[in-house]
Write a protein that holds these residues in place. Structure first.
Motif: not given
Length: 279
Positions: A136-143, A176-183
């Motif tokens: 519906s919009q650029p993915l980076s804009n969603m956050i 649940i979310n878009l991406l998970t960032i995990l060290p």
């Protein structure tokens, strides 16, 4: 299925990373911009927090979902009856946080968010045209300006042998979310489900950054990007006496973002929180 670390600084890293996401639901990055020193310090400082009685002063707010979640109210993965063997703290920039720990978390949060926006840009760049048109919009804009993106500090305590039968540190689930960032955590245990009953260890070399797809990206991409099932298994032998600290950043869109004909980000999140028994 095999997970291999992609060198963030190498030519073609963006394409290789998205290919891994598409094939496995996971991507692993090395030589990325997130500071190992920062992650080490957070692990050490929050281990001290979880070992202290101070944590009880920061009990979570059920309405806002920020603060400390004791083992007694830990999540129960969808389809399971036993609670996970973990306690955790939910950090949002607007939420409660021990003053002596806040600046370090705020700095990490910002650095991870900057990288996250870049990674979402990679995903969109290599989405086929028929998939990209579903966004519906650029993915980076969603956050962008989202107050829902969550940094969770997870503590899996040492095992005593008295745990409920069949209870594990984190039962099989999808995010649940878009991406998970995990060290990479300070101890191994993270596994991703392959074909059938196959479980594959996710590379846990300290310094790696592990990224996985969540249900919201799966929904927004019309199932093109798979939200892969993963879990954290219990350690054996001497490792049972070790704590495990983990630091996932869950990228959540703003509540009004349209994911699909069925869901906004808000309706999707509320549905899943009810299923997890925490809302």
């Amino acid at each position: 299925m095999k997970l291999e670390a992609v060198d963030y600084a190498a030519p073609g890293a963006d394409k290789l990373f998205v290919e891994s996401l598409r094939a496995t639901g996971f991507g692993v990055l090395k030589n990325h911009p997130i500071s190992k020193q920062s992650v080490t310090s957070i692990y050490q400082n929050w281990q001290s927090f979880f070992d202290s009685a101070e944590k009880e002063q920061y009990l979570f707010d059920k309405a806002t979902q920020d603060g400390f979640f004791p083992i007694t109210v830990s999540e129960t993965a969808k389809g399971f009856k036993k609670k996970d063997i973990k306690e955790y703290y939910h950090y949002y920039p607007w939420g409660k946080c021990p003053p002596e720990l806040k600046q370090e978390l705020a700095d990490y949060y910002q650095a991870a968010m900057t990288l996250a926006a870049e990674l979402l840009g990679w995903v969109e760049k290599y989405s086929p045209a028929e998939v990209a048109k579903k966004y519906s919009q650029p993915l980076s804009n969603m956050i962008k300006d989202s107050e829902q993106t969550l940094l969770r500090i997870l503590h899996y305590p040492p095992l005593t042998g008295d745990e409920e039968p069949d209870a594990i540190r984190a039962a099989a689930h999808e995010d649940i979310n878009l991406l998970t960032i995990l060290p990479a955590a300070n101890e191994p245990g993270l596994q991703v489900q392959g074909k059938g009953d196959q479980w594959i260890d996710v590379p846990s070399d300290f310094g790696n950054l592990i990224i996985n797809i969540g249900d919201m990206l799966q929904e927004a991409s019309g199932q093109y990007f798979p939200s892969t099932t993963h879990r954290v298994i219990n350690p054996d032998g001497a490792d049972m006496s070790k704590s495990r600290i983990s630091l996932p950043l869950f990228l959540h869109p703003r509540p009004d973002v349209v994911l699909s004909e069925r869901h906004t980000a808000d309706s999707y999140l509320k549905e899943r929180l009810r299923e997890l028994g925490v809302a």
